[in-house]
Motif scaffolding. Sequence first.
Motif, PDB file in Angstrom:
ATOM      1  N   SER A  19       1.085  -1.392   0.493  1.00  0.00           N
ATOM      2  CA  SER A  19      -0.145   0.057  -0.181  1.00  0.00           C
ATOM      3  C   SER A  19       1.115   1.283  -0.195  1.00  0.00           C
ATOM      4  N   CYS A  20       0.490   2.416  -0.725  1.00  0.00           N
ATOM      5  CA  CYS A  20       0.956   3.263  -0.423  1.00  0.00           C
ATOM      6  C   CYS A  20      -0.092   4.799  -0.167  1.00  0.00           C
ATOM      7  N   ALA A  21       0.344   5.185   0.867  1.00  0.00           N
ATOM      8  CA  ALA A  21      -0.514   6.516   1.250  1.00  0.00           C
ATOM      9  C   ALA A  21       0.145   7.560   1.097  1.00  0.00           C
ATOM     10  N   ALA A  22      -1.000   8.216   0.323  1.00  0.00           N
ATOM     11  CA  ALA A  22       0.265   9.729  -0.329  1.00  0.00           C
ATOM     12  C   ALA A  22      -1.136  10.832   0.974  1.00  0.00           C
ATOM     13  N   MET A  32       0.037   6.925 -11.011  1.00  0.00           N
ATOM     14  CA  MET A  32       1.092   6.517  -9.534  1.00  0.00           C
ATOM     15  C   MET A  32       1.016   5.520 -10.431  1.00  0.00           C
ATOM     16  N   GLY A  33       1.973   5.539  -9.248  1.00  0.00           N
ATOM     17  CA  GLY A  33       3.107   4.274 -10.434  1.00  0.00           C
ATOM     18  C   GLY A  33       3.758   3.016  -9.069  1.00  0.00           C
ATOM     19  N   TRP A  34       4.413   1.932  -9.090  1.00  0.00           N
ATOM     20  CA  TRP A  34       5.003   1.534  -8.692  1.00  0.00           C
ATOM     21  C   TRP A  34       6.367   0.751  -9.275  1.00  0.00           C
ATOM     22  N   LYS A  74      -9.560   7.212  -0.454  1.00  0.00           N
ATOM     23  CA  LYS A  74      -8.551   7.373   0.503  1.00  0.00           C
ATOM     24  C   LYS A  74      -7.310   7.817   0.278  1.00  0.00           C
ATOM     25  N   ASN A  75      -7.088   8.219  -0.630  1.00  0.00           N
ATOM     26  CA  ASN A  75      -5.697   8.862  -1.460  1.00  0.00           C
ATOM     27  C   ASN A  75      -4.455   7.421  -1.016  1.00  0.00           C
ATOM     28  N   THR A  76      -4.950   6.350  -1.807  1.00  0.00           N
ATOM     29  CA  THR A  76      -4.283   5.099  -1.704  1.00  0.00           C
ATOM     30  C   THR A  76      -3.728   4.427  -3.017  1.00  0.00           C
ATOM     31  N   VAL A  77      -2.797   3.917  -3.400  1.00  0.00           N
ATOM     32  CA  VAL A  77      -2.447   3.076  -3.819  1.00  0.00           C
ATOM     33  C   VAL A  77      -1.902   1.257  -3.272  1.00  0.00           C
ATOM     34  N   THR A  78      -2.769   0.798  -4.459  1.00  0.00           N
ATOM     35  CA  THR A  78      -1.970  -0.874  -3.958  1.00  0.00           C
ATOM     36  C   THR A  78      -1.051  -1.477  -4.781  1.00  0.00           C
ATOM     37  N   LEU A  79      -0.366  -2.065  -4.806  1.00  0.00           N
ATOM     38  CA  LEU A  79      -0.751  -3.167  -5.887  1.00  0.00           C
ATOM     39  C   LEU A  79       0.057  -4.901  -5.132  1.00  0.00           C
TER      40      LEU A  79
END
Length: 121
Positions: A19-22, A32-34, A74-79
Amino acid sequence: QLKESGGGLVHAGDSLRLSCAASGDTFGNYAMGWFRQAPGKERDFVAVISWNGGSTEYENSVKGRFTIARDNTKNTVTLQMNNLKPEDTAVYYCATGTSYHYTKSGEIDYWGQGTQVTVSS
């Protein structure tokens, strides 16, 4: 500011969800990227998602195993990483170059601090 979480030590074939919280008010405007960096190697593109989640792309070796997603409320991006392999071992970074093109090409404006993923055989 970007902050990753969810890394760890797993066995081959296992799954992990990063998870990435921004922070900030502009998350929903940015692609957004990983990316990931293995020991002794350059930082490489893994996956990208457009600002609204409508477009995604993956590096060839993770296609069918990894899924990128985002929740702009939620300002999140997941992988989501399934069927992990030892060659997936790396530090994984969340990042944005604001546009889809710049993010995918690695022209990054903001990086997270990274989270370690280790896959044992």
